[in-house]
Write a protein that holds these residues in place. Structure first.
Motif, short mmCIF file in Angstrom:
data_model
loop_
_atom_site.label_atom_id
_atom_site.label_comp_id
_atom_site.label_asym_id
_atom_site.label_seq_id
_atom_site.Cartn_x
_atom_site.Cartn_y
_atom_site.Cartn_z
N MET A 101 0.97 -5.16 1.49
CA MET A 101 2.36 -4.70 1.66
C MET A 101 2.95 -4.80 0.28
N ASP A 102 3.24 -3.82 -0.34
CA ASP A 102 3.53 -3.93 -1.74
C ASP A 102 3.73 -2.56 -2.27
N GLN A 103 2.63 -1.77 -2.25
CA GLN A 103 2.76 -0.45 -2.86
C GLN A 103 3.70 0.44 -2.05
N TYR A 104 3.89 0.11 -0.77
CA TYR A 104 4.77 0.96 0.03
C TYR A 104 6.13 0.31 0.30
N ASP A 105 6.41 -0.77 -0.43
CA ASP A 105 7.68 -1.47 -0.22
C ASP A 105 8.89 -0.56 -0.41
N ALA A 106 8.83 0.25 -1.44
CA ALA A 106 9.97 1.15 -1.72
C ALA A 106 10.15 2.14 -0.59
N ILE A 107 9.04 2.69 -0.11
CA ILE A 107 9.11 3.66 0.98
C ILE A 107 9.60 2.98 2.24
N GLN A 115 2.69 2.32 10.81
CA GLN A 115 1.50 2.57 10.00
C GLN A 115 1.48 1.71 8.76
N ILE A 116 2.67 1.51 8.18
CA ILE A 116 2.74 0.64 7.01
C ILE A 116 2.32 -0.77 7.40
N LYS A 117 2.79 -1.21 8.57
CA LYS A 117 2.46 -2.55 9.05
C LYS A 117 0.96 -2.68 9.30
N ASN A 118 0.37 -1.65 9.90
CA ASN A 118 -1.05 -1.71 10.25
C ASN A 118 -1.98 -1.38 9.09
N GLY A 119 -1.37 -0.96 7.98
CA GLY A 119 -2.20 -0.61 6.84
C GLY A 119 -2.84 0.76 6.95
N THR A 120 -2.37 1.57 7.90
CA THR A 120 -2.94 2.91 8.02
C THR A 120 -2.06 3.96 7.36
N TYR A 121 -0.92 3.51 6.87
CA TYR A 121 0.01 4.46 6.25
C TYR A 121 -0.58 5.00 4.95
N GLY A 122 -0.33 6.29 4.72
CA GLY A 122 -0.75 6.86 3.44
C GLY A 122 -2.16 7.41 3.44
N ASP A 164 -6.45 14.01 8.49
CA ASP A 164 -7.62 14.87 8.64
C ASP A 164 -8.84 14.34 7.90
N CYS A 165 -8.69 14.09 6.61
CA CYS A 165 -9.88 13.72 5.82
C CYS A 165 -9.93 12.24 5.50
N GLY A 166 -8.82 11.50 5.76
CA GLY A 166 -8.84 10.06 5.57
C GLY A 166 -8.64 9.59 4.15
N ARG A 167 -8.56 10.51 3.21
CA ARG A 167 -8.30 10.09 1.84
C ARG A 167 -6.85 9.66 1.68
N SER A 168 -6.57 8.90 0.61
CA SER A 168 -5.18 8.46 0.43
C SER A 168 -4.32 9.62 -0.02
N ILE A 169 -3.13 9.62 0.53
CA ILE A 169 -2.15 10.62 0.12
C ILE A 169 -1.47 10.10 -1.14
N PRO A 170 -1.36 10.93 -2.17
CA PRO A 170 -0.77 10.47 -3.43
C PRO A 170 0.64 9.93 -3.22
N PRO A 171 0.95 8.79 -3.86
CA PRO A 171 2.28 8.16 -3.70
C PRO A 171 3.42 9.11 -4.01
N GLU A 217 1.62 13.43 6.86
CA GLU A 217 0.46 12.86 7.55
C GLU A 217 -0.85 13.31 6.94
N ARG A 218 -0.76 14.31 6.05
CA ARG A 218 -1.98 14.85 5.47
C ARG A 218 -1.85 14.92 3.95
N CYS A 219 -2.98 14.90 3.28
CA CYS A 219 -2.97 15.13 1.85
C CYS A 219 -2.63 16.60 1.60
N ILE A 220 -2.35 16.92 0.35
CA ILE A 220 -1.90 18.28 0.05
C ILE A 220 -2.97 19.30 0.44
N ASP A 221 -4.24 18.98 0.18
CA ASP A 221 -5.33 19.90 0.52
C ASP A 221 -5.31 20.25 2.00
#
Ligand SMILES: [Zn+2]
Length: 115
Positions: free
Chosen positions: A1-7, A70-77, A81-88, A98-102
């Motif tokens: 919990m850290d990188q998404y604190d601002a969000i 999702q932030i709480k469960n660590g699934t946010y970001g 579809d592909c499971g890769r991280s969505i750029p901050p 919910e999806r990366c740009i691709d």
């Protein structure tokens, strides 16, 4: 919990704002009925607009609740579809993405088919 604190903070602020808006919408709807039939028609019209606004707020509140979960469960970001991280940067611009740009581009290219 850290990188998404601002969000998370943005989402919490937004949630508070929306709840307040919903409250004022509700109090507008329940405000007195007038005897004048013309005024009543006007009030009915207002109620419909107000209802649409309320629905929008409710939909957004659901998205916020989901994102906070999702932030709480660590699934946010992660891309749905592909499971890769969505750029901050994308998440900062679109906290409900919910999806990366691709994948989002692919979904849009496929058109708006149901499902
Ligand atoms: Zn993806």
């Amino acid at each position: 919990m850290d990188q998404y604190d601002a969000i998370r903070q943005t989402l919490l602020n937004k949630r508070q704002e929306l709840s307040r808006r919903l409250e004022s919408i509700k109090s507008n709807i329940t405000r007195g009925q007038s005897a004048d039939s013309q005024e009543q028609a006007q009030e009915l019209e207002n109620a419909e607009v107000v209802d649409a606004l309320g629905n929008e707020a409710r939909i957004e509140l659901n998205l916020i609740a989901k994102a906070l979960d999702q932030i709480k469960n660590g699934t946010y970001g992660s891309c749905a579809d592909c499971g890769r991280s969505i750029p901050p940067a994308r998440l900062a611009a679109q906290p409900f993405a919910e999806r990366c740009i691709d994948c989002a581009t692919k979904v849009e290219a496929r058109g708006r088919r149901p499902g």
